[in-house]
Design a protein around this motif. Structure first.
Motif, PDB file in Angstrom:
ATOM      1  N   ALA A   1       0.916  -1.227   0.047  1.00 18.20           N
ATOM      2  CA  ALA A   1      -0.010   0.019  -0.033  1.00 18.20           C
ATOM      3  C   ALA A   1       1.083   1.360   0.136  1.00 18.20           C
ATOM      4  CB  ALA A   1      -0.863   0.127   1.128  1.00 18.20           C
ATOM      5  N   GLY A   2       1.989   1.241   0.931  1.00 19.07           N
ATOM      6  CA  GLY A   2       2.652   2.583   0.826  1.00 19.07           C
ATOM      7  C   GLY A   2       3.521   2.792  -0.413  1.00 19.07           C
ATOM      8  N   THR A   3       3.918   1.500  -0.837  1.00 15.22           N
ATOM      9  CA  THR A   3       4.746   1.649  -2.390  1.00 15.22           C
ATOM     10  C   THR A   3       3.629   2.229  -3.303  1.00 15.22           C
ATOM     11  OG1 THR A   3       6.227  -0.095  -1.751  1.00 15.22           O
ATOM     12  CG2 THR A   3       6.253   0.430  -4.191  1.00 15.22           C
ATOM     13  N   LEU A   4       2.560   1.618  -3.564  1.00  8.84           N
ATOM     14  CA  LEU A   4       1.548   2.214  -4.198  1.00  8.84           C
ATOM     15  C   LEU A   4       1.436   3.764  -4.077  1.00  8.84           C
ATOM     16  CD1 LEU A   4      -1.034  -0.791  -4.788  1.00  8.84           C
ATOM     17  CD2 LEU A   4       0.661   0.018  -6.362  1.00  8.84           C
ATOM     18  N   SER A   5       1.196   4.223  -2.929  1.00  9.59           N
ATOM     19  CA  SER A   5       0.997   5.504  -2.423  1.00  9.59           C
ATOM     20  C   SER A   5       2.122   6.398  -2.982  1.00  9.59           C
ATOM     21  CB  SER A   5       0.851   5.645  -1.113  1.00  9.59           C
ATOM     22  OG  SER A   5      -0.095   4.920  -0.727  1.00  9.59           O
ATOM     23  N   VAL A   6       3.204   5.896  -2.930  1.00 10.77           N
ATOM     24  CA  VAL A   6       4.487   6.618  -3.220  1.00 10.77           C
ATOM     25  C   VAL A   6       4.558   6.387  -4.763  1.00 10.77           C
ATOM     26  CG1 VAL A   6       6.960   6.558  -3.529  1.00 10.77           C
ATOM     27  CG2 VAL A   6       6.014   6.222  -1.210  1.00 10.77           C
ATOM     28  N   LEU A   7       4.392   5.475  -5.419  1.00 13.55           N
ATOM     29  CA  LEU A   7       4.218   5.459  -6.968  1.00 13.55           C
ATOM     30  C   LEU A   7       3.299   6.388  -7.662  1.00 13.55           C
ATOM     31  CD1 LEU A   7       4.989   1.781  -7.905  1.00 13.55           C
ATOM     32  CD2 LEU A   7       6.442   3.540  -8.104  1.00 13.55           C
ATOM     33  N   TYR A   8       2.087   6.516  -6.918  1.00 14.00           N
ATOM     34  CA  TYR A   8       0.726   7.341  -7.325  1.00 14.00           C
ATOM     35  C   TYR A   8       1.450   8.911  -7.140  1.00 14.00           C
ATOM     36  CZ  TYR A   8      -3.399  10.203  -7.118  1.00 14.00           C
ATOM     37  OH  TYR A   8      -4.215  11.092  -7.293  1.00 14.00           O
ATOM     38  N   GLY A   9       1.931   9.213  -5.805  1.00 14.54           N
ATOM     39  CA  GLY A   9       2.566  10.457  -5.713  1.00 14.54           C
ATOM     40  C   GLY A   9       3.385  10.966  -6.751  1.00 14.54           C
ATOM     41  N   TRP A  10       4.532  10.172  -7.014  1.00 15.72           N
ATOM     42  CA  TRP A  10       5.439  10.501  -8.074  1.00 15.72           C
ATOM     43  C   TRP A  10       4.696  10.627  -9.481  1.00 15.72           C
ATOM     44  CZ3 TRP A  10       7.823   6.757 -11.862  1.00 15.72           C
ATOM     45  CH2 TRP A  10       8.810   7.439 -12.478  1.00 15.72           C
ATOM     46  N   GLN A  11       3.689   9.873  -9.644  1.00 11.03           N
ATOM     47  CA  GLN A  11       3.262   9.912 -11.146  1.00 11.03           C
ATOM     48  C   GLN A  11       2.354  11.418 -11.358  1.00 11.03           C
ATOM     49  OE1 GLN A  11      -0.118   7.279 -11.676  1.00 11.03           O
ATOM     50  NE2 GLN A  11       0.094   7.480 -14.027  1.00 11.03           N
ATOM     51  N   GLN A  12       1.716  11.807  -9.778  1.00 13.15           N
ATOM     52  CA  GLN A  12       0.912  12.908 -10.099  1.00 13.15           C
ATOM     53  C   GLN A  12       1.882  14.052  -9.890  1.00 13.15           C
ATOM     54  OE1 GLN A  12      -2.355  13.125 -10.464  1.00 13.15           O
ATOM     55  NE2 GLN A  12      -2.003  10.681 -11.089  1.00 13.15           N
ATOM     56  N   GLY A  13       3.333  14.174  -9.657  1.00 15.78           N
ATOM     57  CA  GLY A  13       4.280  15.220  -9.764  1.00 15.78           C
ATOM     58  C   GLY A  13       4.423  15.499  -8.545  1.00 15.78           C
ATOM     59  N   HIS A  14       4.088  14.793  -7.390  1.00 14.45           N
ATOM     60  CA  HIS A  14       4.292  15.276  -5.974  1.00 14.45           C
ATOM     61  C   HIS A  14       5.792  15.308  -5.633  1.00 14.45           C
ATOM     62  CE1 HIS A  14       0.102  15.692  -5.316  1.00 14.45           C
ATOM     63  NE2 HIS A  14      -0.071  14.625  -5.546  1.00 14.45           N
ATOM     64  N   PHE A  15       6.678  14.727  -6.514  1.00 13.37           N
ATOM     65  CA  PHE A  15       8.051  14.531  -6.031  1.00 13.37           C
ATOM     66  C   PHE A  15       8.936  15.777  -6.768  1.00 13.37           C
ATOM     67  CE2 PHE A  15       6.553  11.492  -3.572  1.00 13.37           C
ATOM     68  CZ  PHE A  15       7.062  10.484  -3.856  1.00 13.37           C
ATOM     69  N   ASN A  16       8.093  16.651  -7.328  1.00 13.98           N
ATOM     70  CA  ASN A  16       9.049  17.663  -8.375  1.00 13.98           C
ATOM     71  C   ASN A  16       9.625  18.697  -7.555  1.00 13.98           C
ATOM     72  OD1 ASN A  16       8.244  16.263 -10.494  1.00 13.98           O
ATOM     73  ND2 ASN A  16       6.544  17.502 -10.759  1.00 13.98           N
ATOM     74  N   SER A  17       9.365  18.803  -6.142  1.00 10.39           N
ATOM     75  CA  SER A  17       9.765  19.883  -5.484  1.00 10.39           C
ATOM     76  C   SER A  17       9.417  19.650  -3.899  1.00 10.39           C
ATOM     77  CB  SER A  17       9.351  21.240  -5.657  1.00 10.39           C
ATOM     78  OG  SER A  17       7.760  21.410  -5.173  1.00 10.39           O
ATOM     79  N   PRO A  18      10.471  20.140  -2.976  1.00  7.89           N
ATOM     80  CA  PRO A  18      10.133  19.830  -1.875  1.00  7.89           C
ATOM     81  C   PRO A  18       8.665  20.163  -1.062  1.00  7.89           C
ATOM     82  CG  PRO A  18      12.313  20.458  -1.768  1.00  7.89           C
ATOM     83  CD  PRO A  18      11.718  20.857  -3.254  1.00  7.89           C
ATOM     84  N   GLU A  19       8.183  21.328  -1.788  1.00  7.03           N
ATOM     85  CA  GLU A  19       7.065  22.083  -1.280  1.00  7.03           C
ATOM     86  C   GLU A  19       5.745  20.965  -1.609  1.00  7.03           C
ATOM     87  OE1 GLU A  19       9.015  23.821  -3.287  1.00  7.03           O
ATOM     88  OE2 GLU A  19      10.048  24.890  -1.616  1.00  7.03           O
TER      89      GLU A  19
END
Length: 192
Positions: free
Chosen positions: A22-40
Protein backbone atom coordinates in the motif's frame (compact mmCIF):
# COMPACT_ATOMS: atom_id res chain seq x y z
CA UNK A 1 1.70 -24.32 20.22
CA UNK A 2 4.03 -24.26 17.22
CA UNK A 3 1.02 -24.05 14.90
CA UNK A 4 -0.26 -20.89 16.63
CA UNK A 5 3.18 -19.30 16.34
CA UNK A 6 3.35 -20.26 12.67
CA UNK A 7 -0.07 -18.76 11.98
CA UNK A 8 0.79 -15.59 13.87
CA UNK A 9 4.03 -15.27 11.91
CA UNK A 10 2.14 -15.73 8.64
CA UNK A 11 -0.48 -13.15 9.61
CA UNK A 12 2.15 -10.61 10.72
CA UNK A 13 4.19 -11.18 7.58
CA UNK A 14 1.05 -10.71 5.49
CA UNK A 15 0.21 -7.46 7.30
CA UNK A 16 3.71 -6.09 6.84
CA UNK A 17 3.69 -7.01 3.14
CA UNK A 18 0.24 -5.46 2.69
CA UNK A 19 1.40 -2.24 4.37
CA UNK A 20 4.53 -2.13 2.23
CA UNK A 21 2.51 -2.74 -0.92
CA UNK A 22 0.00 0.00 0.00
CA UNK A 23 2.81 2.38 0.87
CA UNK A 24 4.70 1.61 -2.32
CA UNK A 25 1.57 2.18 -4.41
CA UNK A 26 1.03 5.49 -2.60
CA UNK A 27 4.60 6.54 -3.37
CA UNK A 28 4.26 5.55 -7.03
CA UNK A 29 0.95 7.42 -7.27
CA UNK A 30 2.50 10.52 -5.69
CA UNK A 31 5.46 10.36 -8.06
CA UNK A 32 3.18 9.90 -11.08
CA UNK A 33 1.07 12.89 -9.99
CA UNK A 34 4.16 15.12 -9.80
CA UNK A 35 4.31 15.41 -6.00
CA UNK A 36 8.06 14.69 -6.04
CA UNK A 37 8.98 17.63 -8.26
CA UNK A 38 9.81 19.97 -5.38
CA UNK A 39 10.17 19.88 -1.61
CA UNK A 40 6.99 21.95 -1.29
CA UNK A 41 4.82 19.56 -3.32
CA UNK A 42 6.36 16.56 -1.52
CA UNK A 43 5.66 18.16 1.87
CA UNK A 44 2.03 18.75 0.88
CA UNK A 45 1.69 15.16 -0.32
CA UNK A 46 3.22 13.64 2.82
CA UNK A 47 1.12 15.96 4.98
CA UNK A 48 -2.02 14.61 3.32
CA UNK A 49 -1.43 11.32 5.16
CA UNK A 50 -2.16 12.96 8.52
CA UNK A 51 -1.00 10.84 11.44
CA UNK A 52 0.67 8.43 9.02
CA UNK A 53 2.87 11.20 7.56
CA UNK A 54 6.00 10.03 9.45
CA UNK A 55 5.53 6.49 8.14
CA UNK A 56 5.08 7.85 4.63
CA UNK A 57 8.33 9.83 4.89
CA UNK A 58 10.13 6.69 6.12
CA UNK A 59 8.76 4.72 3.18
CA UNK A 60 9.60 7.42 0.64
CA UNK A 61 13.16 7.62 1.95
CA UNK A 62 13.52 3.84 1.74
CA UNK A 63 12.17 3.72 -1.80
CA UNK A 64 14.28 6.66 -3.00
CA UNK A 65 17.39 4.62 -2.18
CA UNK A 66 16.07 1.53 -3.96
CA UNK A 67 14.64 3.38 -6.98
CA UNK A 68 16.17 6.84 -7.16
CA UNK A 69 13.08 8.92 -8.00
CA UNK A 70 14.19 12.01 -6.09
CA UNK A 71 17.25 13.31 -4.33
CA UNK A 72 17.52 11.96 -0.77
CA UNK A 73 17.93 15.40 0.73
CA UNK A 74 14.37 16.29 -0.37
CA UNK A 75 13.15 14.02 2.44
CA UNK A 76 15.36 15.83 4.92
CA UNK A 77 14.04 19.21 3.79
CA UNK A 78 10.45 18.00 3.98
CA UNK A 79 10.96 16.34 7.36
CA UNK A 80 12.58 19.49 8.75
CA UNK A 81 9.52 21.49 7.76
CA UNK A 82 7.06 18.97 9.18
CA UNK A 83 8.64 17.41 12.24
CA UNK A 84 11.04 18.26 15.02
CA UNK A 85 14.78 17.76 14.48
CA UNK A 86 14.58 14.39 16.22
CA UNK A 87 11.43 13.35 14.33
CA UNK A 88 13.04 14.32 11.04
CA UNK A 89 16.22 12.46 11.97
CA UNK A 90 14.45 9.22 12.90
CA UNK A 91 12.18 9.20 9.84
CA UNK A 92 15.14 9.72 7.51
CA UNK A 93 17.49 7.39 9.38
CA UNK A 94 15.02 4.51 9.47
CA UNK A 95 13.95 4.95 5.85
CA UNK A 96 17.40 5.42 4.35
CA UNK A 97 18.88 2.57 6.39
CA UNK A 98 16.08 0.22 5.37
CA UNK A 99 16.44 1.24 1.72
CA UNK A 100 20.23 0.84 1.81
CA UNK A 101 20.00 -2.65 3.28
CA UNK A 102 17.32 -3.58 0.75
CA UNK A 103 19.48 -2.31 -2.15
CA UNK A 104 22.39 -4.41 -0.86
CA UNK A 105 20.14 -7.47 -0.61
CA UNK A 106 18.65 -6.92 -4.09
CA UNK A 107 22.11 -6.71 -5.66
CA UNK A 108 23.24 -9.78 -3.73
CA UNK A 109 20.11 -11.66 -4.81
CA UNK A 110 19.81 -10.56 -8.45
CA UNK A 111 23.43 -9.71 -9.28
CA UNK A 112 25.01 -7.53 -11.90
CA UNK A 113 22.03 -7.65 -14.26
CA UNK A 114 19.97 -5.57 -11.86
CA UNK A 115 22.74 -3.11 -11.07
CA UNK A 116 23.51 -2.61 -14.77
CA UNK A 117 19.87 -1.68 -15.38
CA UNK A 118 20.04 1.04 -12.73
CA UNK A 119 23.09 2.80 -14.18
CA UNK A 120 24.02 3.90 -17.67
CA UNK A 121 26.57 1.50 -19.14
CA UNK A 122 29.42 4.03 -19.04
CA UNK A 123 28.88 4.76 -15.34
CA UNK A 124 28.51 1.09 -14.54
CA UNK A 125 31.79 0.27 -16.26
CA UNK A 126 33.59 3.15 -14.54
CA UNK A 127 32.32 2.06 -11.10
CA UNK A 128 33.12 -1.59 -11.79
CA UNK A 129 36.68 -0.74 -12.92
CA UNK A 130 37.20 1.38 -9.82
CA UNK A 131 35.76 -1.33 -7.56
CA UNK A 132 38.05 -3.96 -9.07
CA UNK A 133 41.13 -1.77 -8.45
CA UNK A 134 40.13 -0.64 -4.95
CA UNK A 135 41.94 -2.33 -2.09
CA UNK A 136 40.15 -0.42 0.62
CA UNK A 137 36.54 -0.59 -0.50
CA UNK A 138 35.23 -0.92 3.05
CA UNK A 139 36.87 2.36 4.09
CA UNK A 140 35.64 4.12 0.95
CA UNK A 141 32.12 2.83 1.52
CA UNK A 142 32.12 3.93 5.17
CA UNK A 143 33.31 7.42 4.19
CA UNK A 144 30.73 7.68 1.40
CA UNK A 145 27.95 6.68 3.79
CA UNK A 146 29.25 9.10 6.41
CA UNK A 147 29.68 12.14 4.17
CA UNK A 148 26.90 14.12 2.49
CA UNK A 149 26.45 14.22 -1.28
CA UNK A 150 28.31 10.96 -1.94
CA UNK A 151 26.71 8.49 -4.39
CA UNK A 152 25.97 6.12 -1.53
CA UNK A 153 22.73 4.74 -3.00
CA UNK A 154 24.65 3.17 -5.88
CA UNK A 155 27.42 2.06 -3.54
CA UNK A 156 24.82 0.07 -1.60
CA UNK A 157 24.04 -1.84 -4.78
CA UNK A 158 27.72 -2.27 -5.65
CA UNK A 159 28.43 -3.51 -2.13
CA UNK A 160 25.96 -6.31 -2.76
CA UNK A 161 28.11 -7.40 -5.70
CA UNK A 162 31.27 -7.61 -3.61
CA UNK A 163 32.33 -10.27 -1.16
CA UNK A 164 31.44 -7.99 1.76
CA UNK A 165 29.34 -9.76 4.36
CA UNK A 166 25.81 -8.51 4.97
CA UNK A 167 26.67 -8.09 8.65
CA UNK A 168 29.61 -5.77 7.89
CA UNK A 169 27.51 -3.76 5.43
CA UNK A 170 24.64 -3.35 7.91
CA UNK A 171 27.05 -2.19 10.64
CA UNK A 172 28.55 0.38 8.27
CA UNK A 173 25.08 1.70 7.43
CA UNK A 174 23.87 1.76 11.04
CA UNK A 175 27.01 3.42 12.42
CA UNK A 176 28.00 5.81 9.61
CA UNK A 177 24.66 6.97 8.19
CA UNK A 178 23.26 8.76 11.27
CA UNK A 179 25.91 11.50 11.22
CA UNK A 180 25.11 12.76 7.75
CA UNK A 181 21.37 12.59 8.42
CA UNK A 182 21.81 14.38 11.75
CA UNK A 183 23.77 17.15 10.02
CA UNK A 184 21.03 17.50 7.39
CA UNK A 185 18.33 17.51 10.09
CA UNK A 186 19.96 20.34 12.03
CA UNK A 187 20.94 22.31 8.92
CA UNK A 188 17.50 22.19 7.32
CA UNK A 189 15.73 22.86 10.64
CA UNK A 190 17.92 25.94 11.08
CA UNK A 191 17.37 27.14 7.50
CA UNK A 192 13.61 26.63 7.67
Amino acid sequence: MQTKKSRLKIVLTGLVLALLAAGTLSVLYGWQQGHFNSPESLKEYIGSFGLLAPLMLILIQAIQVIVPVLPGFFGSIVGAGMFSVSGNFWCNYLGISAGSITAFWLARRFGTGLVRQLLPLKKYQRWTNWLNRSQSYTVVLALAILLPLAPDDFLCYFSGLTGMSAKKFIWIILLAKPWCILAYSFAFAYLL
